[in-house]
Motif scaffolding. Structure first.
Motif, short mmCIF file in Angstrom:
data_model
loop_
_atom_site.label_atom_id
_atom_site.label_comp_id
_atom_site.label_asym_id
_atom_site.label_seq_id
_atom_site.Cartn_x
_atom_site.Cartn_y
_atom_site.Cartn_z
N MET A 213 0.83 -1.21 0.00
CA MET A 213 0.00 0.00 0.00
C MET A 213 0.86 1.26 0.00
SD MET A 213 -3.17 -0.85 -0.16
CE MET A 213 -3.97 0.67 0.33
N ALA A 214 1.95 1.25 0.77
CA ALA A 214 2.83 2.42 0.82
C ALA A 214 3.47 2.67 -0.54
CB ALA A 214 3.89 2.23 1.89
N ASP A 215 3.90 1.59 -1.22
CA ASP A 215 4.51 1.74 -2.54
C ASP A 215 3.50 2.29 -3.55
OD1 ASP A 215 6.94 0.81 -1.67
OD2 ASP A 215 6.63 -1.24 -2.38
N MET A 216 2.27 1.80 -3.52
CA MET A 216 1.25 2.29 -4.44
C MET A 216 0.95 3.76 -4.19
SD MET A 216 -1.60 -0.74 -4.69
CE MET A 216 -1.23 -2.36 -5.40
N ARG A 217 0.81 4.14 -2.95
CA ARG A 217 0.47 5.52 -2.63
C ARG A 217 1.61 6.47 -2.99
NH1 ARG A 217 -3.07 5.08 3.00
NH2 ARG A 217 -4.83 3.98 2.03
N SER A 218 2.84 6.05 -2.73
CA SER A 218 3.98 6.90 -3.09
C SER A 218 4.06 7.06 -4.61
CB SER A 218 5.29 6.29 -2.56
OG SER A 218 5.29 6.24 -1.16
N PHE A 219 3.84 5.96 -5.32
CA PHE A 219 3.85 6.03 -6.78
C PHE A 219 2.74 6.95 -7.28
CE2 PHE A 219 2.21 4.69 -10.88
CZ PHE A 219 3.35 4.60 -11.67
N GLY A 220 1.53 6.80 -6.75
CA GLY A 220 0.42 7.63 -7.18
C GLY A 220 0.68 9.11 -6.94
N GLU A 221 1.26 9.44 -5.78
CA GLU A 221 1.54 10.85 -5.47
C GLU A 221 2.57 11.44 -6.43
OE1 GLU A 221 2.77 10.73 -1.45
OE2 GLU A 221 0.74 10.38 -0.65
N ALA A 222 3.52 10.59 -6.86
CA ALA A 222 4.57 11.10 -7.75
C ALA A 222 4.17 11.09 -9.22
CB ALA A 222 5.83 10.25 -7.58
N ALA A 223 3.33 10.14 -9.62
CA ALA A 223 3.07 9.94 -11.05
C ALA A 223 1.73 10.47 -11.52
CB ALA A 223 3.16 8.44 -11.37
N LEU A 224 0.77 10.68 -10.62
CA LEU A 224 -0.58 11.05 -11.03
C LEU A 224 -0.93 12.45 -10.54
CD1 LEU A 224 -2.40 7.71 -10.10
CD2 LEU A 224 -1.57 8.39 -12.36
N PRO A 225 -1.60 13.24 -11.37
CA PRO A 225 -2.05 14.56 -10.90
C PRO A 225 -2.97 14.45 -9.70
CG PRO A 225 -2.27 14.37 -13.29
CD PRO A 225 -1.96 13.00 -12.78
N SER A 226 -2.96 15.45 -8.84
CA SER A 226 -3.77 15.38 -7.62
C SER A 226 -5.25 15.26 -7.93
CB SER A 226 -3.51 16.62 -6.75
OG SER A 226 -3.83 17.82 -7.46
N ARG A 227 -5.72 15.91 -9.02
CA ARG A 227 -7.14 15.80 -9.39
C ARG A 227 -7.51 14.37 -9.76
NH1 ARG A 227 -9.25 20.01 -13.68
NH2 ARG A 227 -11.17 18.87 -13.13
N VAL A 228 -6.60 13.67 -10.39
CA VAL A 228 -6.87 12.28 -10.80
C VAL A 228 -6.99 11.39 -9.57
CG1 VAL A 228 -5.87 10.27 -11.96
CG2 VAL A 228 -5.83 12.52 -13.09
N ARG A 229 -6.16 11.63 -8.56
CA ARG A 229 -6.17 10.77 -7.38
C ARG A 229 -7.42 10.95 -6.53
NH1 ARG A 229 -2.28 12.31 -4.09
NH2 ARG A 229 -1.36 13.99 -5.35
N LYS A 230 -8.23 11.96 -6.84
CA LYS A 230 -9.47 12.18 -6.10
C LYS A 230 -10.71 11.76 -6.88
CE LYS A 230 -7.42 16.14 -3.70
NZ LYS A 230 -7.47 17.61 -3.51
N LEU A 231 -10.51 11.18 -8.05
CA LEU A 231 -11.64 10.75 -8.88
C LEU A 231 -12.26 9.48 -8.33
CD1 LEU A 231 -10.11 11.23 -12.45
CD2 LEU A 231 -12.00 12.56 -11.47
N PRO A 232 -13.56 9.26 -8.55
CA PRO A 232 -14.15 7.95 -8.26
C PRO A 232 -13.56 6.90 -9.19
CG PRO A 232 -15.73 9.37 -9.38
CD PRO A 232 -14.55 10.23 -9.05
N VAL A 233 -13.49 5.67 -8.71
CA VAL A 233 -12.81 4.58 -9.42
C VAL A 233 -13.83 3.61 -9.99
CG1 VAL A 233 -11.20 2.64 -9.19
CG2 VAL A 233 -10.77 4.78 -7.96
N PHE A 234 -13.64 3.25 -11.25
CA PHE A 234 -14.44 2.22 -11.92
C PHE A 234 -13.48 1.12 -12.36
CE2 PHE A 234 -16.52 0.91 -16.11
CZ PHE A 234 -17.29 -0.06 -15.50
N TYR A 235 -13.59 -0.07 -11.76
CA TYR A 235 -12.60 -1.13 -11.90
C TYR A 235 -13.26 -2.34 -12.56
CZ TYR A 235 -8.52 -3.88 -10.22
OH TYR A 235 -7.41 -4.66 -10.10
N LEU A 236 -12.94 -2.56 -13.85
CA LEU A 236 -13.47 -3.69 -14.60
C LEU A 236 -12.69 -4.96 -14.29
CD1 LEU A 236 -14.06 -2.08 -18.12
CD2 LEU A 236 -15.78 -3.36 -16.84
#
Length: 537
Positions: A213-236
């Motif tokens: 979880m820590a690795d995913m969150r660190s990656f998301g903070e570095a690689a994804l815009p902050s607006r994207v990280r607050k979007l609702p998730v649709f997972y197929l």
């Protein structure tokens, strides 16, 4: 105002009655709400031979499991309500609607097959005498019979239906207690730190999950815009994977998961012996998941421990489904279940969490029907849901708008490769997406219009191919057709596109994603495509 269908005399009589002294003693009997019924989800287009020993009716009926033994009591049944009119082979000459009505009322019925054609010679091999075939389970080691729609029953009647009430007030406390007990047993299990690597150091399950979880969150903070990280998730094709959704998108107000697995017969949480059996199954499934670095689970394993074996082996005759896995993971991540709700008339279940997040799951048998029916189901799933009856309104974030509002997640969907290559599908889904996070099995880079989307890639596809070999996973061009076949040709074009996009100079992932492993170094951890509309970053 005049009541519809009645004349002025009737209306005047009503007014006189209301004004009379006896009116206060009169109670008008309102029609009772129809009790909720199980829902049915199609998951295959084959049925099974009578020799598979999973018929509910007929001379070869196996309606009762043998506690502690591998098998079921063979007891012919022609007289139970569900079996009235059954032929020798257990099939019944009734409509699909009547078959569902009978199966809903029968505790042993797990679902049914229904013939797609009335032409008995269309699929001669093993064809049942009549169209409807009620089942007690879905196991099989014999050739299947094509030409059927086979649907499993999801018994969700203990859950409130939004706006209608009902359900069991004891369900949420029972689910919370079950998840707490299961996590206390699981958190200290020693597991391999590295996905697929038995020689790696052992750490407690809780510690491995914390690191992922820590690795995913660190990656998301570095690689994804902050607006994207607050979007609702649709997972197929998500199964129970709330880990990925919460890891990359911890601030998502809503998470929607779908796959072909049932949510589960939630009444099991209210029955202690059944809940104990479900816990054992959940621990086995979660162990398989962590072995692959929480990146993917083996579909055959999940189907066996959560769907097939529960009905084949134990006396509870329940389908466990993904509910116990979702609950355990949410509890492990510190989220408390506050309420549970089901959209009326559907199998879309929503969990309301203490932090305001809504996690929804719906079993959808994607790929078995015309694509436009699948797309209509996906659109209905993405519609906002009202808060559960028993949930405080404060638990719910405002519902997102319908268009371009979600981040779409797809990974470890090898079996859906051909399905996901359909232009009508990916254009429909991306039109409703503001961002996407996928592995190589998701939408290819050429699906995104560069004028609207920004794309970034991580990992090496050629290194990932070595992981495919290690895991004995057949690559797409080995699974579809032969040379010259249009689908085979498309798979080769897709392979070349993946190799070109996920080239060796792409940065490696710090965690295992999709079908990656730790066996061949960071380059083989998998590949990840992150995409978002220019307006979001």
């Amino acid at each position: 105002a005049r009541l519809p269908g009645h004349g002025p005399g009737f209306t005047a009589a009503c007014r006189q009655l209301i004004a009379s002294p006896t009116a206060s003693r009169i109670r008008v009997a309102m029609p009772a709400a129809a009790p909720p019924v199980p829902t049915y989800t199609q998951f295959t287009t084959v049925c099974w031979s009578v020799r598979a020993h999973n018929r509910r009716c007929g001379a070869f009926a196996h309606p009762y499991p043998i506690p502690g033994k591998r098998g079921r009591v063979h007891q012919p049944d022609f007289t139970s309500d569900i079996c009235v009119g059954a032929a020798h082979d257990g099939s019944i000459d009734v409509s699909a609607e009547e078959m569902e009505r009978r199966c809903s009322a029968d505790v042993q019925c797990a679902g049914y097959c229904y013939a797609l054609s009335s032409n008995l010679s269309a699929f001669p091999r093993g064809r049942a005498q009549h169209a409807a075939v009620p089942l007690v389970g879905f196991w099989n080691h014999l050739p299947a019979m094509p030409g059927y729609a086979t649907r499993f029953k999801e018994d969700l009647r203990a859950i409130d239906e939004a706006g209608r009430g009902g359900g069991s007030p004891a369900l949420v406390p029972a689910m919370r207690e079950w998840a707490d007990h299961t996590w206390r047993k699981l958190r200290g299990f020693n597991v391999s730190l590295r996905a697929g690597n038995r020689s790696a150091p052992a750490v407690p399950f809780e510690e491995k999950l914390r690191r992922v979880m820590a690795d995913m969150r660190s990656f998301g903070e570095a690689a994804l815009p902050s607006r994207v990280r607050k979007l609702p998730v649709f997972y197929l094709f998500a199964g129970a994977d709330v880990i990925t959704a919460r890891g990359f998108f911890p601030h998502a107000p809503r998470v929607l998961l779908t796959s072909g697995l049932p949510f589960g017969d939630v009444g099991c949480f209210l029955h202690a012996p059944c809940a104990t059996s479900m816990r054992r199954a959940a621990l086995a499934a979660l162990d398989n998941w962590q072995w692959h670095g929480f990146a993917w689970s083996e579909e055959k394993h999940l189907d066996r421990v959560l769907v097939t074996e529960p009905r084949l082996l134990n006396e509870h005759n329940a389908t466990f489904g993904v509910a116990p896995l979702i609950l355990t993971c949410l509890h492990a991540l510190g989220a408390t279940l506050e309420a549970i709700d089901r959209r009326p008339g559907t199998n879309l279940v929503t969990l309301a969490l203490s932090d305001g997040t809504r996690v929804s799951y719906q079993a959808l048998g994607l790929g078995w029907r015309p694509l436009d029916e699948d797309l209509a189901d996906l659109d209905r799933m993405l519609e906002p849901s009202p808060p559960p009856v028993r949930a405080p309104a404060s638990l719910y974030a405002p519902p997102p708008p319908a268009a371009a509002a979600f981040v779409t997640v797809i990974k470890a969907a090898a079996l859906g490769w051909a399905y996901l290559r359909q232009r009508a599908l990916y254009t429909h889904v991306l039109a409703r997406s503001a961002a996407a996070l996928t592995d190589e099995t998701g939408f290819a880079p050429t699906c995104y219009d560069p004028g609207e989307w920004k794309l970034t890639g991580y990992g090496s596809f050629e290194a990932l191919e070595q992981s495919y070999a290690d895991l004995n996973i057949a690559e797409a061009w080995h699974r579809v057709g032969r040379a010259g076949n249009p689908l085979h040709n498309a798979s080769l074009q897709w392979r070349d596109e993946m190799r070109a996009f996920f080239h060796a100079d792409r940065p490696a992932l710090p965690f295992v994603f999709g079908y990656g492993t730790h066996l061949r170094g960071p380059g083989a951890h998998g590949v990840l495509l992150a995409a978002w509309r220019h307006a979001h970053g």
